[in-house]
Design a protein around this motif. Structure first.
Motif, PDB file in Angstrom:
ATOM      1  N   ARG A 188       0.876  -1.536  -0.183  1.00 24.53           N
ATOM      2  CA  ARG A 188      -0.137  -0.253   0.206  1.00 24.53           C
ATOM      3  C   ARG A 188       1.156   1.378   0.070  1.00 24.53           C
ATOM      4  NH1 ARG A 188      -5.018  -1.546   1.505  1.00 24.53           N
ATOM      5  NH2 ARG A 188      -6.088   1.321   0.929  1.00 24.53           N
ATOM      6  N   MET A 210      -5.585   6.902  -1.418  1.00 17.48           N
ATOM      7  CA  MET A 210      -6.078   5.471  -1.121  1.00 17.48           C
ATOM      8  C   MET A 210      -4.876   4.559  -0.556  1.00 17.48           C
ATOM      9  SD  MET A 210      -8.624   5.527  -1.684  1.00 17.48           S
ATOM     10  CE  MET A 210      -9.591   3.639  -1.658  1.00 17.48           C
ATOM     11  N   LEU A 264      -2.384   3.535  -2.786  1.00 19.37           N
ATOM     12  CA  LEU A 264      -2.569   2.873  -3.777  1.00 19.37           C
ATOM     13  C   LEU A 264      -1.483   3.177  -4.055  1.00 19.37           C
ATOM     14  CD1 LEU A 264      -6.093   2.163  -4.728  1.00 19.37           C
ATOM     15  CD2 LEU A 264      -4.796   0.315  -3.312  1.00 19.37           C
ATOM     16  N   ARG A 288     -10.481  -4.550  -2.486  1.00 23.84           N
ATOM     17  CA  ARG A 288     -11.270  -3.303  -2.353  1.00 23.84           C
ATOM     18  C   ARG A 288     -11.591  -1.936  -2.043  1.00 23.84           C
ATOM     19  NH1 ARG A 288     -15.733  -4.465   1.522  1.00 23.84           N
ATOM     20  NH2 ARG A 288     -16.037  -2.254   2.152  1.00 23.84           N
ATOM     21  N   ALA A 289     -10.292  -1.591  -1.650  1.00 25.97           N
ATOM     22  CA  ALA A 289      -9.304  -0.682  -1.873  1.00 25.97           C
ATOM     23  C   ALA A 289      -9.639   0.039  -3.625  1.00 25.97           C
ATOM     24  CB  ALA A 289      -7.598   0.082  -1.404  1.00 25.97           C
ATOM     25  N   LYS A 307     -13.075   0.383  -3.836  1.00 29.66           N
ATOM     26  CA  LYS A 307     -13.073   2.154  -3.922  1.00 29.66           C
ATOM     27  C   LYS A 307     -12.945   3.318  -4.388  1.00 29.66           C
ATOM     28  CE  LYS A 307     -13.949   1.094   0.518  1.00 29.66           C
ATOM     29  NZ  LYS A 307     -12.971   0.788   2.352  1.00 29.66           N
ATOM     30  N   SER A 308     -11.473   3.566  -4.806  1.00 29.37           N
ATOM     31  CA  SER A 308     -10.463   4.349  -5.782  1.00 29.37           C
ATOM     32  C   SER A 308     -10.992   4.906  -6.783  1.00 29.37           C
ATOM     33  CB  SER A 308      -9.363   4.450  -6.260  1.00 29.37           C
ATOM     34  OG  SER A 308      -9.456   2.996  -7.064  1.00 29.37           O
TER      35      SER A 308
END
Lengths: 297, 391
Positions: free
Chosen positions: B97, B155, B157, B222-223, B226-227
């Motif tokens: 991450r 995020m 990410l 999920r991230a 969501k992004s």
């Protein structure tokens, strides 16, 4: 130059920054060495660790053994990762901090060789510690370029036919300011070398012989004795290279034949047929003799 | 300020204004002009950053991994073989991450060796957990970098900004380069959270056994999902601040009453729009859907805009060998199963290894699907070469 008092340098540090309760085998040379390194370096240290035994036995989520910051990503890149940590500290104007990259012999000299060479050549202020247990132990004792001549591994079932890569000298030839070798039986010497290295700006390389009872085929209580024999036979020379000059060579007090070292370890058992040494033992003796001559042990 | 400059330099100037702390890269065509310019800016003291010249792309990715884990805003750029060499680190960066930004100057993959544009390189890492944003032109490529750092840091990410090699990186066109203070107002300083620091000892990169690994991957997935919202929001914020539309999930052109919709990513959208205008004068209604965010793939948005469109034509610069079009598969997956039956989705692999995609090639594709959909076609193949070499 090195400015700490000799009293500080020779003091044995016990801080438990690498805590007990990790999952190494009994008598593991690498676990012992990692603790000595962490305790010598102190709290203001970031441990960057390559994939391998040390990483596996010390960093399962959620129970890491490290009481200092620990960073792991992959097997072959820890020198570059440590370079990045150092660059970040510089760029963010943070620190000073001790950055210690650590890996086994495979992660250092084989798959990580390009990465460590890059870190040395670029001059990052990082200490690299190689825990040399002379094979890929984490995956079940396969040959590495540090596997000594004659040693049996699972991928050299008839005994290794090549000689060990000499990384300390290759490191020194990068023109880095400090290279040293050490063994885990001599706490004081090992920790002095860590402390000495951390006083020097630039890339440093510390090569520690770390016996592996499982892979070498000896009982855990022999780890220290085997280290002492590795030195007394001349098979593992202990020295420093400070600014390109060999210094502080550990002299052999009472020279021992390599047989004494080999006979204690299962990985060399095939070199003795009904107790009689085969011709490879003579070649191993020759390697020891060359070391003794080269470093004036 | 509007400047006439090379795409690579538009990117390097905007990246510099994003104030990265650590930059590390290894030279590879056609990415070189980006790194050269950043090295110059650091060397001349115009950018306060550490520039680390490394011995491989593998180490470039590893250096920015380490730097990001230590709290730096970190940037790298590569393409093609370089991205493939980074592959292991690419996955690791996402799993850890770390909000690293990477520019991919899209280029073909060996063998045969080929330095020209297609998008096979970034496609190979589409499943790695990175956000992948595709630029249409140099203005968008420059703008996306500002957005990329913002999305990444919000995020946790990594973000890959993809721009077509040579076609964009080496093309000179006017680009509105912002003022430093405008960039500062849009992109706040990086406030890292989980970092290696002796003041707060913690382990980063611990290994996870079967009790924990799957949850970590699920949370990462999920991230990414969501992004989508953040990518959209950041693009809208950008439009408010800078007065132009850049990035976001997708863009459309003349799609409302189109009978055929072309779907694509990257610079070929420009040629397609010209074709659409030409066809319009001939009375043909063709529209364009441009995917900007390839990962996360905006499935719902794609469905929303294509719901009533029954004849779809995918132009894509990569291929899953032994399977077919990759973007085509993503588009097909965007429709509920019940709606797949009557919809025609034709896939055209185009422009591999820098093969020019002409307006006439595209016209041919449209004419083909007007009559009958095609499963998989290769646009602009030379039959003589195939006849001589095909075994």
């Amino acid at each position: 130059m090195i400015t700490a008092s000799s009293e500080d340098l020779y003091k044995v540090e016990k801080k438990d920054l690498f805590a007990s309760g990790h999952r190494a085998c009994g008598g593991c040379g690498q676990a012992l060495a990692a603790r000595l390194v962490a305790d010598a370096a102190g709290e203001n240290t970031i441990a960057c660790v390559a994939t391998g035994c040390l990483e596996i036995f010390s960093s399962p989520y959620p129970d890491p053994s490290w009481r200092i910051p620990f960073l792991h990503s992959l097997f072959e890149n820890i020198s570059a990762v440590a370079s990045g940590v150092e660059a970040a500290y510089k760029a963010l104007k943070k620190g000073p901090v001790n950055i210690i990259a650590q890996g086994g012999d495979g992660g250092t000299a084989d798959i990580g060789f390009q990465s460590i060479s890059g870190m040395f050549e670029r001059g990052h202020n990082v200490l690299y510690v190689c825990y040399d247990n002379e094979a890929y132990m984490n995956t079940g004792v396969q040959r590495s370029s540090f596997t000594p001549f004659g040693a049996k591994t699972t991928t050299t079932p008839m005994g290794n036919t090549t000689r060990k890569k000499n990384l300390p000298l290759i490191a020194a030839d990068h023109g880095i300011p400090y290279v040293a070798t050490a063994t885990v039986d001599d706490f004081r010497d090992l920790q002095r070398k860590v402390k000495t290295a951390l006083l020097i700006n630039g890339p440093k390389y510390l090569h520690i012989l770390a016996p592996c009872p499982l892979g070498w085929g000896h009982t855990g209580d022999l780890t220290v004795a085997i280290c002492r024999l590795a030195k007394a036979t001349g098979l593992f020379p202990v020295y420093e290279i400070i600014n390109g000059k060999v210094a502080n060579v550990l002299k052999i007090q009472e020279k021992k034949p390599v047989e004494d070292y080999l006979r204690l370890q299962g990985r060399y058992r095939h070199l003795f047929k009904k107790g009689v040494p085969v011709k490879e033992v003579a070649e191993i003796q020759e390697i020891a003799n060359q070391n003794i001559e080269r470093f004036n042990l | 300020m509007l400047k006439y400059l090379e795409g690579s330099h538009a990117v390097s100037q905007v990246v510099a204004m994003c104030r990265p702390n650590v930059i590390s890269a290894y030279p590879i065509t056609p990415q070189t002009h980006i790194v050269e310019d950043l090295a110059r800016l650091v060397g001349e003291g115009k950018l306060d950053a550490e520039f680390i010249n490394v011995e491989s792309e593998f180490s470039a990715a590893s250096v920015v991994l380490g730097a990001s884990a230590a709290g730096a805003r970190a940037y790298t750029t590569t393409t093609s073989q370089g991205l493939l060499l980074m592959n292991e680190v690419i996955y690791c960066i996402a799993g850890m991450r770390l909000p690293i930004v990477l520019t991919c100057a899209n280029r073909a993959i060996s063998a045969p060796l080929n330095i020209w544009n297609d998008q096979q390189d970034s496609m190979t890492v589409r499943d790695a957990g990175w956000i992948q944003l595709h630029a249409e032109d140099n203005q968008e490529a420059a703008d996306l970098h500002m957005q990329a750092f913002k999305i990444a840091e919000q995020m946790h990410l990594p973000v890959m900004v993809c721009m077509d090699g040579f076609i964009l990186t080496h093309a000179f066109e006017p680009v509105d380069i912002p003022e430093q203070k405008e960039v500062d107002a849009f992109l706040p300083p990086f406030k890292p959270q989980n970092i290696v620091d002796p003041r707060w000892p913690r382990g980063i990169g611990l290994y996870a056994d079967p009790r924990f690994y799957m949850e970590v991957r699920y949370i990462l997935h999920r991230a990414l999902e969501k992004s989508e919202k953040v990518i959209k929001q950041v693009s809208e914020d950008f439009a408010k601040k800078f007065g132009r539309q850049s990035g976001g999930l997708l863009k459309t052109y003349k799609i409302e009453d189109a009978d055929i919709v072309i779907i694509t990513m990257g610079s070929v959208a420009g040629t397609i729009k010209d074709l659409i205008d030409q066809l319009e004068t001939e009375g043909k209604k063709v529209g364009l859907l441009q995917i900007c965010s390839y990962r996360p793939f905006p499935r719902k948005e794609v469905y929303r805009v294509l719901k009533d469109k029954m004849n779809l034509l995918v132009i894509e610069k990569s291929i899953s060998l032994g399977r077919g079009g990759i973007l085509g598969s993503d588009v097909r997956w965007s429709f509920p199963r019940t709606e797949k039956k009557d919809r025609k989705i034709s896939c055209f692999v185009s422009g591999l290894g820098g093969r020019n995609i002409s307006i006439n090639d595209l016209r041919t594709a449209v004419e083909m699907v007007e009559h009958e959909p095609v499963e998989l076609e290769f646009l602009g193949l030379n039959p003589d070469i195939i006849a001589a070499r095909d075994l």
